[in-house]
Design a protein around this motif. Structure first.
Motif, PDB file in Angstrom:
ATOM      1  N   VAL A  79       0.979  -1.277  -0.147  1.00 51.51           N
ATOM      2  CA  VAL A  79       0.151   0.096   0.103  1.00 51.51           C
ATOM      3  C   VAL A  79       0.887   1.261  -0.011  1.00 51.51           C
ATOM      4  CG1 VAL A  79      -1.892   1.247   1.141  1.00 51.51           C
ATOM      5  CG2 VAL A  79      -1.749  -1.174   1.276  1.00 51.51           C
ATOM      6  N   VAL A  80       0.670   2.118  -0.955  1.00 51.47           N
ATOM      7  CA  VAL A  80       1.527   3.278  -0.978  1.00 51.47           C
ATOM      8  C   VAL A  80       0.320   4.840  -0.922  1.00 51.47           C
ATOM      9  CG1 VAL A  80       1.228   3.643  -3.632  1.00 51.47           C
ATOM     10  CG2 VAL A  80       3.155   4.726  -2.382  1.00 51.47           C
ATOM     11  N   GLY A  81       1.107   5.722  -0.323  1.00 56.50           N
ATOM     12  CA  GLY A  81       0.419   7.060  -0.463  1.00 56.50           C
ATOM     13  C   GLY A  81       1.126   7.963  -1.004  1.00 56.50           C
ATOM     14  N   SER A  82       1.797   8.969  -0.353  1.00 55.10           N
ATOM     15  CA  SER A  82       2.553   9.879  -1.160  1.00 55.10           C
ATOM     16  C   SER A  82       3.628   9.513  -1.414  1.00 55.10           C
ATOM     17  CB  SER A  82       2.563  11.211   0.000  1.00 55.10           C
ATOM     18  OG  SER A  82       3.354  10.837   1.057  1.00 55.10           O
ATOM     19  N   GLY A  83       4.191   8.294  -1.018  1.00 59.17           N
ATOM     20  CA  GLY A  83       5.772   7.912  -1.154  1.00 59.17           C
ATOM     21  C   GLY A  83       6.836   8.896  -0.787  1.00 59.17           C
ATOM     22  N   HIS A  84       6.386   9.637   0.442  1.00 60.56           N
ATOM     23  CA  HIS A  84       7.347  10.555   0.853  1.00 60.56           C
ATOM     24  C   HIS A  84       8.500   9.817   1.501  1.00 60.56           C
ATOM     25  CE1 HIS A  84       8.456  14.710   2.137  1.00 60.56           C
ATOM     26  NE2 HIS A  84       7.679  15.125   1.160  1.00 60.56           N
ATOM     27  N   SER A  85       8.575   8.590   2.096  1.00 58.69           N
ATOM     28  CA  SER A  85       9.340   7.766   2.631  1.00 58.69           C
ATOM     29  C   SER A  85      10.637   7.696   1.718  1.00 58.69           C
ATOM     30  CB  SER A  85       9.005   6.653   3.397  1.00 58.69           C
ATOM     31  OG  SER A  85       7.908   6.637   4.367  1.00 58.69           O
ATOM     32  N   PRO A  86      11.916   8.339   2.070  1.00 64.78           N
ATOM     33  CA  PRO A  86      12.877   8.078   1.055  1.00 64.78           C
ATOM     34  C   PRO A  86      13.355   6.713   0.768  1.00 64.78           C
ATOM     35  CG  PRO A  86      13.743   9.021   2.849  1.00 64.78           C
ATOM     36  CD  PRO A  86      12.115   8.871   3.205  1.00 64.78           C
ATOM     37  N   ASN A  87      12.904   5.722   1.484  1.00 62.06           N
ATOM     38  CA  ASN A  87      13.710   4.523   1.484  1.00 62.06           C
ATOM     39  C   ASN A  87      12.727   3.372   0.574  1.00 62.06           C
ATOM     40  OD1 ASN A  87      11.323   3.270   3.037  1.00 62.06           O
ATOM     41  ND2 ASN A  87      12.951   3.210   4.871  1.00 62.06           N
ATOM     42  N   ALA A 145       1.972  15.908   3.745  1.00 67.12           N
ATOM     43  CA  ALA A 145       1.562  15.062   2.420  1.00 67.12           C
ATOM     44  C   ALA A 145       1.306  13.796   2.675  1.00 67.12           C
ATOM     45  CB  ALA A 145       2.773  15.339   1.731  1.00 67.12           C
ATOM     46  N   GLN A 146       1.639  13.138   3.746  1.00 69.02           N
ATOM     47  CA  GLN A 146       1.312  11.763   3.776  1.00 69.02           C
ATOM     48  C   GLN A 146      -0.129  11.479   4.093  1.00 69.02           C
ATOM     49  OE1 GLN A 146       3.015  13.583   6.305  1.00 69.02           O
ATOM     50  NE2 GLN A 146       4.671  12.584   7.089  1.00 69.02           N
ATOM     51  N   SER A 147      -0.633  10.027   3.796  1.00 71.61           N
ATOM     52  CA  SER A 147      -1.914   9.648   4.316  1.00 71.61           C
ATOM     53  C   SER A 147      -1.589   9.615   5.936  1.00 71.61           C
ATOM     54  CB  SER A 147      -2.237   8.368   3.629  1.00 71.61           C
ATOM     55  OG  SER A 147      -1.443   7.323   4.074  1.00 71.61           O
ATOM     56  N   ILE A 148      -2.955   9.315   6.450  1.00 70.71           N
ATOM     57  CA  ILE A 148      -2.999   9.088   7.949  1.00 70.71           C
ATOM     58  C   ILE A 148      -2.254   7.718   8.262  1.00 70.71           C
ATOM     59  CG2 ILE A 148      -5.530   8.435   7.709  1.00 70.71           C
ATOM     60  CD1 ILE A 148      -3.509   9.936  10.752  1.00 70.71           C
ATOM     61  N   ALA A 149      -2.650   6.781   7.410  1.00 66.71           N
ATOM     62  CA  ALA A 149      -2.571   5.382   7.624  1.00 66.71           C
ATOM     63  C   ALA A 149      -0.835   5.228   7.298  1.00 66.71           C
ATOM     64  CB  ALA A 149      -2.955   4.613   6.601  1.00 66.71           C
ATOM     65  N   GLY A 150      -0.217   5.895   6.513  1.00 63.80           N
ATOM     66  CA  GLY A 150       1.052   5.951   6.142  1.00 63.80           C
ATOM     67  C   GLY A 150       1.815   6.469   7.249  1.00 63.80           C
TER      68      GLY A 150
END
Length: 511
Positions: A79-87, A145-150
């Motif tokens: 599951v992906v949201g904003s993809g803000h995690s850089p890893n 920018a992230q989803s609440i779940a992410g």
């Protein structure tokens, strides 16, 4: 079904979609919104992947259809949201599910200030919904920018000793397991799954609904000031982290200075934040261009950083700006451009030692004083290094995989390296290896969503007393290994063969 998706989907399931997607309640087929040509990338463009199917459900029935079909086809779901995690936590070559279209408010409890939302809602959308009702989020990280779940899946935190992580505001959540069953979890219902899912890393199922605990809306009066870094260290054990409700520090190693930002609730009228030099188009471009040149001529980096510091803040010690803003506007910041981010949690009291040892090493020490067994030659870092705090001992709801300190306040030290025009700075891996060595030496644990590079699976298991429980529960609720994504296999999940050997050894010990 999307015609493009139908073409790619039939190679997996033939006509199974016709049976599984039939909704007896409405007498129609459940939509299957997917594409076969999606190219996924993280926000910082540090990782890329090409999922077989990119799925965008807009209802719980659509999510269940995806889960049931993936189980039948033997596919993994990420599951992906904003993809803000850089890893590469969100990367997959299998099925990728995006919940941006599943983002509505489901229910509100005005008496308790609670809002139930679909889990794809972004934090900025949640903040807007709360504001309509005169409510607010009690705490925030640096972006929305992230989803609440992410945000809760990777244990997002803010910067305040009066708050823990964002999961502190999660009253309950609903998670759909690989069987297609949905379970509601809270501190009193399915407690183990609740505490495991508060930092789920996407490995337990698909979180579909969240009940969020809001607070009355509030404004923040904030100020920032230029402070000599030794003064920051001197005030560390007195009132540095308690003088205001929200505190954060940006440490600039090449200037001898830091920026101290503090904020408190206020009844004052709103007042706009001051002009940001690199917040404007010309300043931003100039800064990125200068950093780009410094990747070819690394010795320019300290000069660039000192010059930009003086333009953005001023060189003289003292106040450098203030404002009064709505809480969610005051607590967030501009991340500027793509970056590598390596953040670790260590005990708060070890902060001065961490900063002094890292500063000594960056100044050219070869390990004699800093103890860091890596050469600093040729390493020039981008500023600032972000310093933030939280106290999860205040949380009644403790996630099993919370990287924060369990016995006292936590310091989060964030070593950011910009990627000017998507070019990595030279020697970044050696810098991060040195930084991580120091963090481990001080009893630290890495932020799940960041660019840690040296932590092994065995080290992770040694860092978390509840890791065994988390993995065992994960395997129980996901016997099909549908959510055992590549990132989890690489970092946390032991091979099935290793697991069997371990179980045999444990049985032999009991004989």
């Amino acid at each position: 079904m999307d015609p493009e998706a139908h073409k790619g989907f039939r190679k997996y399931t033939g006509d199974a979609i016709s049976t599984l997607s039939w909704d007896a309640d409405t007498g129609t087929h459940i939509p299957f919104r997917a594409s076969v040509s999606h190219k996924h990338r993280t926000w910082a463009k540090t990782h890329f992947s090409n999922p077989e199917l990119f799925l965008r459900p807009q209802s719980e029935k659509e999510i269940r259809l995806i889960v049931n079909l993936a189980r039948q086809c033997g596919k993994t779901i990420v599951v992906v949201g904003s993809g803000h995690s850089p890893n590469d936590l969100t990367c997959t070559s299998s099925w990728m599910v995006n919940l941006d279209g599943f983002n509505s408010v489901v229910f509100e409890n005005c008496r308790e200030l609670q809002l139930e939302v679909e889990a794809g809602i972004r934090l900025h959308q949640l903040a807007d919904e709360l504001e309509k009702r005169g409510w607010a989020m009690p705490n925030l990280g640096s972006i929305t920018a992230q989803s609440i779940a992410g945000a809760i899946a990777t244990n997002t935190h803010g910067s305040s000793l009066r708050h823990g992580t964002l999961s502190q505001a999660i009253v309950s959540l609903t998670i759909m397991l690989s069987s297609g069953e949905s379970l509601r979890c809270s501190a009193t219902e399915n407690e183990d799954l609740y505490h495991a899912a508060l930092v789920s890393l996407g490995g337990l199922g698909i979180i579909t609904h969240i009940v969020f605990q809001a607070v009355p809306a509030f404004n923040l009066a904030w100020k920032q000031e230029v402070v000599m870094t030794p003064q920051i260290l001197d005030a560390w054990k007195t009132d540095l982290w308690t003088r205001s409700e929200f505190i954060r520090v940006w440490w600039f190693p090449y200037s001898g200075r830091s920026i101290l930002w503090s904020a408190d609730k206020t009844e004052e009228p709103l007042r706009e934040r001051p002009h940001s030099w690199y917040g404007g188009g010309l300043g931003r471009f100039s800064y990125e261009l200068a950093l780009y040149f410094s990747t070819w001529l690394p010795w320019l980096t300290p000069i660039v950083e000192r010059y930009v510091f003086s333009l953005q803040y001023r060189w003289e010690v003292g106040p450098s700006g203030s404002a009064v803003q709505k809480s969610h506007e005051a607590l967030t910041m501009d991340c500027l451009f793509p970056q590598l981010v390596n953040e670790w949690a260590i005990p708060l009291e070890k902060g001065p030692e961490a900063i002094q040892r890292l500063q000594t090493w960056l100044d050219g020490d070869k390990g004699d004083k800093s103890g860091i067994p890596f050469s600093p030659k040729g390493i020039y870092v981008h500023a600032p290094i972000e310093v933030r705090v939280a106290d999860t001992t205040l949380q009644a709801k403790k996630p099993w995989l919370d990287q924060s300190c369990q016995t006292g306040p936590t310091l989060y030290l964030n070593a950011t390296l910009y990627r000017p025009f998507l070019r990595n700075p030279p020697e970044w891996e050696r810098y991060y290896n040195a930084f991580e060595w120091l963090m481990k030496d001080l009893g630290g644990r890495p932020h799940w969503a960041k660019n840690f590079i040296s932590t092994s699976k065995e080290e992770f298991w040694g860092m978390y007393p509840k890791m065994k429980d988390w993995v065992e529960l994960r395997n129980t609720v996901d016997p099909h290994r549908m959510f055992a994504n590549d990132w989890l296999k690489k970092n946390l999940l032991k091979d099935e063969e290793d697991t069997e050997i371990t179980q045999i050894k444990e049985r032999l010990k009991k004989l």
